[in-house]
Design a protein around this motif. Sequence first.
Motif, PDB file in Angstrom:
ATOM      1  N   PHE A 252       0.875  -1.212  -0.018  1.00 25.11           N
ATOM      2  CA  PHE A 252      -0.100  -0.067   0.106  1.00 25.11           C
ATOM      3  C   PHE A 252       0.835   1.166   0.145  1.00 25.11           C
ATOM      4  CE2 PHE A 252      -4.250  -1.815   0.952  1.00 25.11           C
ATOM      5  CZ  PHE A 252      -4.063  -2.991   1.191  1.00 25.11           C
ATOM      6  N   ARG A 253       0.328   2.316  -0.168  1.00 23.28           N
ATOM      7  CA  ARG A 253       1.094   3.471  -0.364  1.00 23.28           C
ATOM      8  C   ARG A 253       0.274   4.649   0.048  1.00 23.28           C
ATOM      9  NH1 ARG A 253       1.921   4.746  -6.808  1.00 23.28           N
ATOM     10  NH2 ARG A 253      -0.214   5.134  -7.206  1.00 23.28           N
ATOM     11  N   GLN A 254       0.914   5.685   0.980  1.00 29.71           N
ATOM     12  CA  GLN A 254       0.082   6.839   1.259  1.00 29.71           C
ATOM     13  C   GLN A 254       0.874   8.150   1.146  1.00 29.71           C
ATOM     14  OE1 GLN A 254      -1.026   6.405   5.273  1.00 29.71           O
ATOM     15  NE2 GLN A 254      -2.774   8.061   5.168  1.00 29.71           N
TER      16      GLN A 254
ATOM     17  N   ALA B  54       5.254   8.548  -2.359  1.00 31.76           N
ATOM     18  CA  ALA B  54       4.362   8.207  -1.354  1.00 31.76           C
ATOM     19  C   ALA B  54       5.149   7.497  -0.159  1.00 31.76           C
ATOM     20  CB  ALA B  54       3.131   7.231  -1.570  1.00 31.76           C
ATOM     21  N   VAL B  55       4.595   7.320   0.976  1.00 33.02           N
ATOM     22  CA  VAL B  55       5.423   6.134   1.853  1.00 33.02           C
ATOM     23  C   VAL B  55       4.677   4.903   1.437  1.00 33.02           C
ATOM     24  CG1 VAL B  55       5.559   5.501   4.238  1.00 33.02           C
ATOM     25  CG2 VAL B  55       5.702   7.881   3.601  1.00 33.02           C
ATOM     26  N   TYR B  56       5.556   4.003   1.272  1.00 35.10           N
ATOM     27  CA  TYR B  56       5.038   2.671   0.743  1.00 35.10           C
ATOM     28  C   TYR B  56       5.317   1.744   2.080  1.00 35.10           C
ATOM     29  CZ  TYR B  56       4.895   4.057  -3.897  1.00 35.10           C
ATOM     30  OH  TYR B  56       4.552   4.392  -5.104  1.00 35.10           O
ATOM     31  N   TYR B  57       4.027   1.059   2.307  1.00 32.83           N
ATOM     32  CA  TYR B  57       3.939   0.074   3.386  1.00 32.83           C
ATOM     33  C   TYR B  57       3.659  -1.559   2.857  1.00 32.83           C
ATOM     34  CZ  TYR B  57       3.025   4.208   6.091  1.00 32.83           C
ATOM     35  OH  TYR B  57       2.852   5.425   6.626  1.00 32.83           O
ATOM     36  N   CYS B  58       4.085  -2.512   3.512  1.00 30.98           N
ATOM     37  CA  CYS B  58       3.953  -3.919   3.160  1.00 30.98           C
ATOM     38  C   CYS B  58       2.981  -4.296   4.198  1.00 30.98           C
ATOM     39  CB  CYS B  58       5.292  -4.588   3.015  1.00 30.98           C
ATOM     40  SG  CYS B  58       6.206  -4.848   4.408  1.00 30.98           S
TER      41      CYS B  58
END
Length: 121
Positions: free
Chosen positions: A36-38, A91-95
């Motif tokens: 995901f990204r924000q 963006a900030v990317y999350y796993c």
Amino acid sequence: VQLQASGGGWVQAGGSLRLSCAASGRTFSNYVMGWFRQAPGKEREFVAAIRWSGIMTLYADSVKGRFTVSRDNAKNMGYLQMNSLKPEDTAVYYCAAGKVVTMTPKLYDYWGQGTLVTVSS
């Protein structure tokens, strides 16, 4: 499952980055891995997901054809290869790890800290 994302950085538009997600704790291979990204001021959005077997993948329309999600269960690692990057990918990317392949963030049970990707024009 504990997750740690890495590999973010600064890149010019058109460039590439590879994000990694290291998993520990419970058996990583039992879980779907999602990315995901924000972006600043925006809600967290789905990027890609891959089933435990690696056979089934799902991508957001905005990244389809440019990003590739993969995993190596033997190493407890997940990856997001990002090509042809655009400024709007910043963006900030999350796993994350969950039980189903889905675009819905709340259906993922475990989250790593984010890694910042900045794409300049």
